[in-house]
Design a protein around this motif. Structure first.
Motif, PDB file in Angstrom:
ATOM      1  N   ARG A   1       0.641  -1.308  -0.153  1.00  0.00           N
ATOM      2  CA  ARG A   1      -0.016  -0.108  -0.109  1.00  0.00           C
ATOM      3  C   ARG A   1       0.816   1.079   0.151  1.00  0.00           C
ATOM      4  N   VAL A   2       0.787   1.980  -1.177  1.00  0.00           N
ATOM      5  CA  VAL A   2       1.749   3.054  -1.214  1.00  0.00           C
ATOM      6  C   VAL A   2       1.180   4.655  -0.778  1.00  0.00           C
ATOM      7  N   ASP A   3       2.116   5.004   0.410  1.00  0.00           N
ATOM      8  CA  ASP A   3       1.463   5.779   1.322  1.00  0.00           C
ATOM      9  C   ASP A   3       1.765   7.340   0.410  1.00  0.00           C
ATOM     10  N   ALA A   4       0.754   8.106   0.485  1.00  0.00           N
ATOM     11  CA  ALA A   4       0.837   9.444  -0.001  1.00  0.00           C
ATOM     12  C   ALA A   4       1.231   9.704  -1.589  1.00  0.00           C
ATOM     13  N   VAL A   5       0.432   9.090  -2.200  1.00  0.00           N
ATOM     14  CA  VAL A   5       0.783   9.113  -3.700  1.00  0.00           C
ATOM     15  C   VAL A   5       0.324  10.586  -4.344  1.00  0.00           C
ATOM     16  N   ALA A   6      -0.646  11.019  -3.682  1.00  0.00           N
ATOM     17  CA  ALA A   6      -0.934  12.336  -4.236  1.00  0.00           C
ATOM     18  C   ALA A   6       0.265  13.425  -4.097  1.00  0.00           C
ATOM     19  N   SER A   7       0.826  13.433  -2.963  1.00  0.00           N
ATOM     20  CA  SER A   7       2.035  14.358  -2.666  1.00  0.00           C
ATOM     21  C   SER A   7       3.131  13.945  -3.595  1.00  0.00           C
ATOM     22  N   MET A   8       3.341  12.936  -4.294  1.00  0.00           N
ATOM     23  CA  MET A   8       4.177  12.631  -5.271  1.00  0.00           C
ATOM     24  C   MET A   8       3.786  13.228  -6.425  1.00  0.00           C
ATOM     25  N   LEU A   9       2.732  13.044  -6.992  1.00  0.00           N
ATOM     26  CA  LEU A   9       2.364  13.452  -8.338  1.00  0.00           C
ATOM     27  C   LEU A   9       2.043  14.673  -8.738  1.00  0.00           C
ATOM     28  N   TYR A  10       2.057  15.753  -7.608  1.00  0.00           N
ATOM     29  CA  TYR A  10       1.777  17.233  -7.916  1.00  0.00           C
ATOM     30  C   TYR A  10       2.882  18.045  -7.375  1.00  0.00           C
ATOM     31  N   LEU A  11       3.722  18.819  -8.354  1.00  0.00           N
ATOM     32  CA  LEU A  11       4.608  19.620  -8.268  1.00  0.00           C
ATOM     33  C   LEU A  11       4.300  20.745  -7.107  1.00  0.00           C
ATOM     34  N   ASP A  12       2.727  21.218  -7.153  1.00  0.00           N
ATOM     35  CA  ASP A  12       2.092  22.193  -6.220  1.00  0.00           C
ATOM     36  C   ASP A  12       1.897  21.678  -4.900  1.00  0.00           C
ATOM     37  N   TYR A  13       1.957  20.380  -4.726  1.00  0.00           N
ATOM     38  CA  TYR A  13       1.285  19.856  -3.494  1.00  0.00           C
ATOM     39  C   TYR A  13       1.668  20.586  -2.232  1.00  0.00           C
ATOM     40  N   SER A  14       0.691  21.106  -1.640  1.00  0.00           N
ATOM     41  CA  SER A  14       0.955  22.155  -0.108  1.00  0.00           C
ATOM     42  C   SER A  14       1.842  23.130  -0.601  1.00  0.00           C
ATOM     43  N   ARG A  15       2.121  23.638  -1.797  1.00  0.00           N
ATOM     44  CA  ARG A  15       2.938  24.597  -1.924  1.00  0.00           C
ATOM     45  C   ARG A  15       2.102  25.841  -2.511  1.00  0.00           C
ATOM     46  N   ASP A  16       2.515  27.099  -2.091  1.00  0.00           N
ATOM     47  CA  ASP A  16       2.022  28.225  -2.740  1.00  0.00           C
ATOM     48  C   ASP A  16       2.935  28.703  -4.025  1.00  0.00           C
ATOM     49  N   SER A  17       1.951  29.770  -4.716  1.00  0.00           N
ATOM     50  CA  SER A  17       2.675  30.258  -5.743  1.00  0.00           C
ATOM     51  C   SER A  17       3.942  30.733  -5.375  1.00  0.00           C
ATOM     52  N   GLY A  18       5.060  30.352  -6.357  1.00  0.00           N
ATOM     53  CA  GLY A  18       6.298  31.060  -6.327  1.00  0.00           C
ATOM     54  C   GLY A  18       7.383  29.746  -5.489  1.00  0.00           C
ATOM     55  N   GLN A  19       6.416  28.847  -5.104  1.00  0.00           N
ATOM     56  CA  GLN A  19       7.531  27.618  -4.402  1.00  0.00           C
ATOM     57  C   GLN A  19       7.456  26.422  -5.197  1.00  0.00           C
ATOM     58  N   TRP A  20       6.912  26.626  -6.253  1.00  0.00           N
ATOM     59  CA  TRP A  20       7.346  25.497  -7.284  1.00  0.00           C
ATOM     60  C   TRP A  20       7.414  25.900  -8.749  1.00  0.00           C
ATOM     61  N   GLU A  21       7.957  25.014  -9.491  1.00  0.00           N
ATOM     62  CA  GLU A  21       7.993  25.341 -10.993  1.00  0.00           C
ATOM     63  C   GLU A  21       7.225  24.465 -11.767  1.00  0.00           C
ATOM     64  N   PRO A  22       6.570  24.813 -12.846  1.00  0.00           N
ATOM     65  CA  PRO A  22       5.789  23.870 -13.697  1.00  0.00           C
ATOM     66  C   PRO A  22       6.567  22.875 -14.285  1.00  0.00           C
ATOM     67  N   ASN A  23       6.129  21.798 -15.206  1.00  0.00           N
ATOM     68  CA  ASN A  23       6.948  20.680 -15.706  1.00  0.00           C
ATOM     69  C   ASN A  23       7.069  21.312 -17.001  1.00  0.00           C
ATOM     70  N   VAL A  24       7.838  20.695 -18.062  1.00  0.00           N
ATOM     71  CA  VAL A  24       8.113  20.899 -19.127  1.00  0.00           C
ATOM     72  C   VAL A  24       6.771  21.469 -19.904  1.00  0.00           C
ATOM     73  N   PHE A  25       5.622  20.953 -19.639  1.00  0.00           N
ATOM     74  CA  PHE A  25       4.433  21.392 -20.509  1.00  0.00           C
ATOM     75  C   PHE A  25       3.996  22.534 -19.583  1.00  0.00           C
ATOM     76  N   GLY A  26       4.268  23.052 -18.786  1.00  0.00           N
ATOM     77  CA  GLY A  26       3.547  24.030 -18.171  1.00  0.00           C
ATOM     78  C   GLY A  26       2.599  23.440 -16.997  1.00  0.00           C
ATOM     79  N   GLY A  27       2.564  22.305 -16.943  1.00  0.00           N
ATOM     80  CA  GLY A  27       1.605  21.717 -16.015  1.00  0.00           C
ATOM     81  C   GLY A  27       2.106  21.675 -14.470  1.00  0.00           C
ATOM     82  N   ARG A  28       1.259  21.152 -13.684  1.00  0.00           N
ATOM     83  CA  ARG A  28       1.542  21.053 -12.246  1.00  0.00           C
ATOM     84  C   ARG A  28       1.835  19.414 -11.894  1.00  0.00           C
ATOM     85  N   GLU A  29       1.954  18.664 -12.962  1.00  0.00           N
ATOM     86  CA  GLU A  29       2.007  17.179 -12.526  1.00  0.00           C
ATOM     87  C   GLU A  29       3.642  16.942 -12.378  1.00  0.00           C
TER      88      GLU A  29
END
Length: 735
Positions: A414-442
Motif C-alpha cells: 500500500r503506497v503512502d501519500a501518492v498524491a504528494s508525489m504526483l503534484y509539483l504544487d502539493y501543499s505549496r503556494d505560488s512561487g514555491q514550485w516550478e511547472p513541468n516542461v509542458f507548463g503543468g503541475r504534474e
C-alpha cells in the motif's frame, strides 16, 4: 578493538630487509584523511624492483608482520599507522595474512587489500542504468566467501564523496584502517573485509567534496540497531519458508475479482510488548477467526521515531528492529500465510526524514533528494522528497518495492501519500514550485517512477497487488501502464470514506439533507478499482473512533456503527478496517497502548456491547467470502443496481449486487431510528423466495432483534419486509 580472526603469540622474526618505495606525499595525505579513491593501489601487495612490497594501514598497532605459510616477516613502521616492507619474492603470494600486535595482544587477519573487487561488472552496469532489480544483492553489507576467505563485502553508492571508509564496532568506530575503493564512474565504493560476519555493527565514514567527514548508516542495510541507536548490522537470512502452497496459488484469481477484506494493524501496539515471533502466535488465529482475508501492516521499515508510526523511514531495506530480526519478521509473514492470510505492507516512497546519520545529504550533497531546495523540502512533514528523476534513486526505490515482495513474501504494497508525489504544487503556494516542461503541475518523473515500480513488481511477483493512497482525481491510477495508467491494482476510495462518514456523523433527522453523500460514490465507482478504507488516519488526532463519530446515545452509536459496517461490506469495492474498530472501541487509537482489549473482558459491565460488534464483523467477513455477488464483479457496472437510491425522507438505501453467474444479494440500510414496517422494494423476477441472511440489529450483535424471521416471497415483483432502526439487512435467494 581491532579486526580479529585468531589470536597469536608475540611477533617474531626479522623485519623485511627491503624498504618499500616511499609513498607520494599527496597519496599519503589523501589516504590518511579518508579522501583517496583507490586505496588498493597503495595498500596490499605490489611488485616492485627487488620483490613484492607489502603496505598496510593499522592505526594504534605496535607492530605488523606478514605471515606466509609458517614464516613471519615484520614490517617497518612508516608512522601514522602505516607499516611496509619488501620481500624478495617473484610474485604476490596467493594467500598471506597480517599479524597485528595491539596493546591487548596480537591478532591475525587476511589483508583486505589483496582482494579483487567482489562486485561484478554486470552489477555496476545495471546500477548505472538504473535497472538493477535486485539492488540489495549488490549494495550494502553482504556476508560471503570471496577468493576462499570468509568475510563481508561492503558497497555503497556515494558519487559525490572524496572518499568512503568502513567504520564499525570492529574498528572502534574509526574508519582509518578500512578505506574503500571507487569503482569507476558508477559512484559505487567497495571493500571486502575478511573476518567480519553476521551481527557486526557498522556505518560508512564519508568525506564530502567539501572536506567534511561524517558517519552514515547504510541505505541498503537489511538490519539495524534498536532506536535510538542508529548503526547498521551485517545480516544474512536463515529462515526456511513453509508457505510454498500459499505462494503458488495466491495469484490464481485476480485481486479485483476475489474477496479482499483487510484488517489494518500497527504491529508495535496491537498487543504492546509482543515481538514478531510472539505476534505470530496470536495474530494469525485472531484474524482468521474474524474472517479477514488480509492484514495490512502500517510501515514496518526501520524508523527512528516511534511516534511517526513508521511513516518517517530511515532504513528502507530493514524491518524495524524494535520487534526482532528480519528473520523474525519473515516468521510472522510465514505464519500468516500458513493460516491462509495475505500480508500487505505500507510502503513510503514519498519522503524521508532529515536525520543527519541517514539518507539526507548522504555524501555531503543532495543525493536522494532533489538539488532544488524548493522541490526537496516536503512542506507538510518537515522531510525531504525523493529525486524521482535521478536514475539511481529511482532504482533504489523500485528495487525496494520488489525486495519486500521477494525477500519477505509480502502479498501487496500500500503506497503512502501518492498524491504528494504526483503534484509539483502539493501543499505549496505560488512561487514555491516550478511547472513541468509542458507548463503543468504534474510531477512527470514521479508518475514515471510509479509506472516503473508497478510494472516491475507485477512482472517479478505474480499474485502481488499494489494499492495507492491517492486522494485526487488523477486519471488512470489503476489503469495498466501499457494503457497510460499508473499501474496500481487498487486505490483507496478517499471520497467514499469522507462522504459516508460525513453522512453518518449527522443526526438522523438531518440525514435526508445529505442523502447524496451516500449515493455519490456510485457515480464514479467504476472509474478505478477501489478499496473502502476506514484506516488509522480516521481514528486519531481528534477525528474520534468510528463508533464515537456517530450521533446519539450509546445504543444509537453502536447501532449506527453496525449499520455502517453492513453498508460498507455490501458496497462495491474491497474493505479495510483499522484495529479496534472491529469491536467498537470508543477512544481514539494511541500507539502508546493500542486497542482497548479490556472492553472485551467478561468482567466489564458492557463487554457484550463490544463482543456483539466483533461478532458482527466476523459474520460479515465469513458471509462476504461465501457470497461471490459481493466481490466477483466489484469493477463491473453490471454487478450493481440501485433498488432504492432516492428515499432521502426515509434515510433508506437499497441495492442489488450480482455475481458473475447473476446470483444476487440485496442490501438494505435504514439510517433512521424508527422501525419501518411493511416496507416494499422491487426485486428481480427470477428469485421466488428471499431470506434474511444478515441483520445488524440482531440481538446477538447487541441490537433490538427486529428481524425478518420468515422467508419473503415477491408479489408483482416486490417484497415487503420490516426494516429495523439504524440497521442494515442482507437478503439472499433461498437455495
Amino acid at each position: 578493538m581491532a579486526l580479529r580472526e585468531t589470536s597469536l603469540p608475540e611477533p617474531s622474526g626479522p623485519a623485511l630487509s627491503g624498504a618499500a618505495p616511499p609513498m607520494d606525499d599527496g597519496d599519503r595525505e589523501r589516504l590518511l584523511s579518508g579522501r583517496h579513491h583507490d586505496p588498493h593501489a597503495l595498500l596490499g601487495a605490489h611488485p616492485v624492483p627487488g620483490g613484492i612490497a607489502f603496505r598496510t594501514l593499522r592505526p594504534y598497532a605496535r607492530a605488523v608482520s606478514v605471515v606466509i605459510g609458517r614464516k613471519r616477516h615484520r614490517l617497518t613502521s612508516e608512522g601514522d599507522g602505516l607499516f611496509s616492507g619488501v620481500l624478495p619474492l617473484k610474485s604476490i603470494p596467493r594467500r598471506y595474512k597480517l599479524a597485528v600486535a595491539y596493546e591487548d595482544g596480537e591478532h591475525q587477519t587476511a589483508d583486505p587489500y589483496r582482494f579483487l573487487p567482489a562486485l561484478g561488472e554486470l552489477d555496476l552496469h545495471l546500477i548505472a542504468e538504473g535497472r538493477h532489480e535486485q539492488l540489495w544483492k549488490a549494495l550494502g553489507a553482504e556476508p560471503m566467501t570471496h577468493e576462499g576467505v570468509a568475510g563481508t563485502r561492503f558497497t555503497v553508492w556515494a558519487p559525490n564523496a572524496q572518499g568512503v571508509r568502513v567504520a564499525g564496532e570492529f574498528t572502534c568506530w574509526d574508519g582509518t584502517a578500512l578505506p574503500m575503493r571507487s569503482l569507476g564512474s558508477s559512484g559505487v565504493w567497495e571493500l571486502f573485509v575478511p573476518g567480519i560476519g553476521e551481527g557486526a555493527r557498522y556505518k560508512f565514514e564519508i568525506t564530502s567534496r567539501y572536506g567534511h567527514r561524517f558517519l552514515k548508516a547504510d541505505p541498503m542495510a537489511r538490519c539495524a540497531e534498536v532506536p535510538p541507536d542508529t548503526a547498521s548490522i551485517v545480516h544474512a537470512s536463515h529462515h526456511q519458508w513453509g508457505d510454498a502452497e500459499w505462494m503458488a496459488h495466491r495469484g490464481d484469481v485476480p485481486v479485483h475479482e476475489a474477496p479482499f477484506s483487510v484488517y489494518e494493524v500497527h504491529l508495535p501496539s496491537w498487543r504492546p510488548g509482543l515481538t514478531y515471533r510472539q505476534l505470530a502466535e496470536e495474530l494469525p488465529s485472531y484474524v482468521r477467526d474474524l474472517g479477514f482475508t488480509h492484514v495490512e501492516f502500517m510501515p514496518v521499515a526501520q524508523h527512528p521515531f516511534a511516534g511517526s508510526w513508521g511513516y518517517q523511514v530511515t532504513g528502507f531495506y530493514a524491518p524495524t528492529s524494535r520487534l526482532g530480526t528480519p528473520d523474525d519478521f519473515k516468521y510472522l509473514v510465514d505464519a500468516l500465510h500458513q493460516a491462509g492470510i495475505g500480508v500487505i505492507v505500507d510502503w513510503v516512497p514519498a519522503h524521508f526524514p532529515k536525520d543527519d546519520w541517514a539518507l539526507a545529504r548522504f555524501d555531503g550533497d543532495p543525493l536522494y533528494e532533489p538539488g532544488d531546495a524548493r522541490r526537496a523540502e516536503h512542506p507538510d512533514w518537515g522531510t525531504y522528497e525523493f529525486d524521482y528523476a535521478r536514475t539511481e534513486v529511482r532504482n533504489f526505490l523500485v528495487a525496494n518495492a520488489t525486495y519486500w515482495c521477494e525477500e519477505f513474501h509480502v502479498d501487496g504494497l500500500r503506497v503512502d501519500a501518492v498524491a504528494s508525489m504526483l503534484y509539483l504544487d502539493y501543499s505549496r503556494d505560488s512561487g514555491q514550485w516550478e511547472p513541468n516542461v509542458f507548463g503543468g503541475r504534474e510531477d512527470l518523473a514521479a508518475a514515471d517512477f510509479l509506472r516503473e515500480m508497478n510494472a516491475t513488481v507485477y512482472r517479478r511477483n505474480p499474485g502481488v497487488v499494489t494499492i495507492a493512497e491517492e486522494s485526487t482525481a488523477w486519471d488512470g491510477v489503476t489503469r495498466p501502464t501499457d494503457s497510460g495508467g499508473l499501474g496500481f491494482g487498487l486505490k483507496w476510495n478517499m471520497g467514499w470514506m469522507h462522504d459516508s462518514l460525513q453522512y453518518m456523523s449527522k443526526e438522523p433527522v438531518h440525514r435526508k439533507y445529505h442523502h447524496n453523500e451516500m449515493t455519490f460514490s456510485m457515480v464514479y465507482a467504476y472509474s478505478e478499482n477501489y478499496v473502502l478504507p476506514i484506516s488509522h488516519d480516521e481514528v486519531v488526532h481528534g477525528k474520534q473512533a468510528l463508533v464515537s463519530k456517530m450521533p446519539g446515545d450509546w445504543w444509537q452509536r453502536r447501532a449506527d456503527h453496525r449499520a455502517y459496517l453492513g453498508f460498507m461490506w455490501a458496497h462495491p469495492g474491497k474493505q479495510l478496517l483499522f484495529m479496534g474498530q472491529e469491536f467498537a472501541q470508543g477512544a481514539e487509537w494511541s500507539e502508546a497502548h493500542g486497542p482497548e482489549w479490556w472492553l472485551l473482558d467478561s468482567d466489564y459491565v458492557a463487554e457484550a456491547d463490544h463482543r456483539g460488534v466483533r461478532d458482527l464483523v466476523r459474520d460479515l467477513n465469513h458471509l462476504y467470502r461465501r457470497t461471490p455477488a459481493l466481490w466477483q464483479r466489484d469493477t463491473d457496472p453490471a454487478g450493481f443496481r440501485w433498488v432504492l437510491g432516492d428515499a432521502a425522507e426515509d434515510n433508506v438505501f437499497a441495492f442489488l449486487r450480482f455475481a458473475a453467474d447473476g446470483g444476487p444479494l440485496l442490501a438494505v440500510s435504514n439510517f433512521s431510528p424508527v422501525v419501518r414496517h411493511e416496507y416494499t422494494l422491487g426485486v428481480p423476477d427470477d428469485v421466488p423466495v428471499w431470506r434474511e441472511v444478515l441483520n445488524t440489529d440482531a440481538g446477538c450483535y447487541g441490537g433490538g432483534d427486529v428481524v425478518n424471521a420468515d422467508d419473503l416471497k415477491p408479489e408483482d415483483g416486490r417484497i415487503t419486509l420490516t426494516l429495523p432502526p439504524l440497521a442494515t439487512v442482507w437478503l439472499a435467494p433461498l437455495v
